[in-house]
Motif scaffolding. Sequence first.
Motif, mmCIF file in Angstrom:
data_model
loop_
_atom_site.group_PDB
_atom_site.id
_atom_site.type_symbol
_atom_site.label_atom_id
_atom_site.label_comp_id
_atom_site.label_asym_id
_atom_site.label_seq_id
_atom_site.Cartn_x
_atom_site.Cartn_y
_atom_site.Cartn_z
ATOM 1 N N PRO A 118 0.828 -1.209 0.000
ATOM 2 C CA PRO A 118 0.000 0.000 0.000
ATOM 3 C C PRO A 118 0.862 1.259 0.000
ATOM 4 C CG PRO A 118 -0.716 -1.551 1.701
ATOM 5 C CD PRO A 118 0.597 -2.053 1.190
ATOM 6 N N ASN A 119 0.399 2.266 -0.720
ATOM 7 C CA ASN A 119 1.039 3.574 -0.715
ATOM 8 C C ASN A 119 0.151 4.612 -0.032
ATOM 9 O OD1 ASN A 119 1.377 6.407 -2.223
ATOM 10 N ND2 ASN A 119 3.366 5.369 -2.220
ATOM 11 N N ARG A 120 -1.127 4.645 -0.388
ATOM 12 C CA ARG A 120 -2.074 5.531 0.276
ATOM 13 C C ARG A 120 -3.498 5.069 -0.006
ATOM 14 N NH1 ARG A 120 0.373 7.712 -4.127
ATOM 15 N NH2 ARG A 120 -0.864 8.897 -5.652
ATOM 16 N N PHE A 121 -4.360 5.240 0.976
ATOM 17 C CA PHE A 121 -5.769 4.901 0.854
ATOM 18 C C PHE A 121 -6.605 6.075 1.328
ATOM 19 C CE2 PHE A 121 -5.098 0.059 1.721
ATOM 20 C CZ PHE A 121 -4.580 -0.094 0.446
ATOM 21 N N GLU A 122 -7.741 6.309 0.673
ATOM 22 C CA GLU A 122 -8.759 7.210 1.178
ATOM 23 C C GLU A 122 -10.062 6.432 1.276
ATOM 24 O OE1 GLU A 122 -11.315 11.238 0.099
ATOM 25 O OE2 GLU A 122 -9.463 10.809 -0.996
ATOM 26 N N VAL A 123 -10.626 6.383 2.468
ATOM 27 C CA VAL A 123 -11.860 5.652 2.719
ATOM 28 C C VAL A 123 -12.895 6.666 3.195
ATOM 29 C CG1 VAL A 123 -12.873 3.657 3.865
ATOM 30 C CG2 VAL A 123 -10.397 3.735 3.483
ATOM 31 N N SER A 124 -14.080 6.670 2.584
ATOM 32 C CA SER A 124 -15.052 7.720 2.862
ATOM 33 C C SER A 124 -16.442 7.145 3.110
ATOM 34 C CB SER A 124 -15.133 8.707 1.689
ATOM 35 O OG SER A 124 -13.883 9.307 1.444
ATOM 36 N N GLY A 125 -17.188 7.835 3.964
ATOM 37 C CA GLY A 125 -18.602 7.554 4.158
ATOM 38 C C GLY A 125 -18.903 6.411 5.108
ATOM 39 N N GLY A 126 -19.285 6.720 6.341
ATOM 40 C CA GLY A 126 -19.709 5.694 7.295
ATOM 41 C C GLY A 126 -18.682 4.600 7.497
ATOM 42 N N VAL A 127 -17.420 4.982 7.716
ATOM 43 C CA VAL A 127 -16.336 3.998 7.832
ATOM 44 C C VAL A 127 -16.403 3.318 9.201
ATOM 45 C CG1 VAL A 127 -13.851 3.623 7.708
ATOM 46 C CG2 VAL A 127 -14.913 5.450 6.355
ATOM 47 N N THR A 128 -16.447 2.010 9.219
ATOM 48 C CA THR A 128 -16.375 1.239 10.459
ATOM 49 C C THR A 128 -15.383 0.097 10.282
ATOM 50 O OG1 THR A 128 -18.202 -0.264 9.860
ATOM 51 C CG2 THR A 128 -18.783 1.736 11.046
ATOM 52 N N LEU A 142 -7.854 8.645 6.063
ATOM 53 C CA LEU A 142 -6.738 8.783 5.126
ATOM 54 C C LEU A 142 -5.538 8.045 5.697
ATOM 55 C CD1 LEU A 142 -7.003 12.570 4.215
ATOM 56 C CD2 LEU A 142 -7.343 10.673 2.632
ATOM 57 N N LEU A 143 -4.992 7.110 4.925
ATOM 58 C CA LEU A 143 -3.849 6.314 5.364
ATOM 59 C C LEU A 143 -2.706 6.500 4.373
ATOM 60 C CD1 LEU A 143 -5.666 2.976 6.313
ATOM 61 C CD2 LEU A 143 -5.077 4.880 7.819
ATOM 62 N N PHE A 144 -1.534 6.827 4.888
ATOM 63 C CA PHE A 144 -0.319 6.964 4.081
ATOM 64 C C PHE A 144 0.709 5.968 4.617
ATOM 65 C CE2 PHE A 144 -2.560 10.949 4.003
ATOM 66 C CZ PHE A 144 -2.536 11.312 2.664
ATOM 67 N N PHE A 145 1.354 5.227 3.719
ATOM 68 C CA PHE A 145 2.246 4.141 4.104
ATOM 69 C C PHE A 145 3.674 4.453 3.699
ATOM 70 C CE2 PHE A 145 -1.966 2.463 3.552
ATOM 71 C CZ PHE A 145 -2.135 1.563 4.589
ATOM 72 N N VAL A 146 4.626 4.084 4.567
ATOM 73 C CA VAL A 146 6.051 4.224 4.301
ATOM 74 C C VAL A 146 6.685 2.841 4.464
ATOM 75 C CG1 VAL A 146 8.214 5.308 4.990
ATOM 76 C CG2 VAL A 146 6.072 6.599 5.139
ATOM 77 N N GLU A 147 7.314 2.353 3.412
ATOM 78 C CA GLU A 147 7.944 1.034 3.483
ATOM 79 C C GLU A 147 9.342 1.165 4.066
ATOM 80 O OE1 GLU A 147 8.613 -2.940 0.720
ATOM 81 O OE2 GLU A 147 8.506 -0.970 -0.224
ATOM 82 N N GLU A 148 9.645 0.348 5.059
ATOM 83 C CA GLU A 148 10.948 0.359 5.715
ATOM 84 C C GLU A 148 11.522 -1.050 5.719
ATOM 85 O OE1 GLU A 148 10.432 2.000 9.589
ATOM 86 O OE2 GLU A 148 9.898 4.012 8.865
ATOM 87 N N ALA A 149 12.853 -1.121 5.782
ATOM 88 C CA ALA A 149 13.528 -2.411 5.802
ATOM 89 C C ALA A 149 13.248 -3.130 7.116
ATOM 90 C CB ALA A 149 15.028 -2.230 5.613
#
Length: 292
Positions: A118-128, A142-149
Amino acid sequence: GIVQFDDPQIPVRRAQWREGVKVRPKKVVDQPGSVASSASGLASPAEDGVRGEIMANSSAGPNSADSPAGPEMMEQIEFWVDGDVFASMSDGGDFRADSIAGVLTNSVYSKGRVQYVPNRFEVSGGVTINTQALEAEAEKVLLFFVEEAVSLDPSNEGANGDSSLRQWVVQPKQSTSSVDPVARARPSIRGESIRAQLAIRGSEIEAKKLSVMGNVEVKHEIKTGAQLLPTRLTGDHLQLIDGGGEDVLQLTSRDGLPARLELGDGYFVGPQIQVRPSDNLIWMNAAGEFQL
């Protein structure tokens, strides 16, 4: 549509939606350290009906200044899912939202094989979200991902300790049995919007930054010595801040909604409350009240 996942490495077992799904691979040029590079070449929000924030904002791509790779053509997969999105999880939990937009990128630590993360996700409307690890409710996530070793030093495992705030939600270790879960408290998070930056290290995910905005309520249990104290935080804005390697949990208020931290049978109330576990400190910067 409906998709069934049979791969035991994927936490989703079944996903369904009502209106439609779109998946599009794309090649973009990734420049080290460029914040906007991983969003370059994406279709405009008006063209695809996607909200602008997920496509205009991104953390640095996986080929950043700290990555072993330099500038190169990087493949992305963009996807959109709309209409009563529902997913059943492998741990028996589930996920619901009106729509999801996201980007996957190829891993720079996949050792010669194609693997998307994953790099980034946007989830909208009544999120559970209702899983063994977390319960959450919001109108927008809103989720932003950083890949690390992955660290090869076993002494680093669990270095943050049981009291670390970023370990409130942890992924099971690779050695953890998936059929014999251990009962443990899970945090409950509610707010109007949730924004998080997550570090991916192999199969593990850890929160680096977290922000919850609007009518915030967080419930959990904090380990103090040999006992677990029920904890509840309410306010207008909650932030998990990395203060130079030390976690700081900051809760702020607005008119008519003071920041409040309830810990066991005591509480703290004020315009702003900071919790610093490494210093064993709760700090308020203005007039307030507390009970112990």
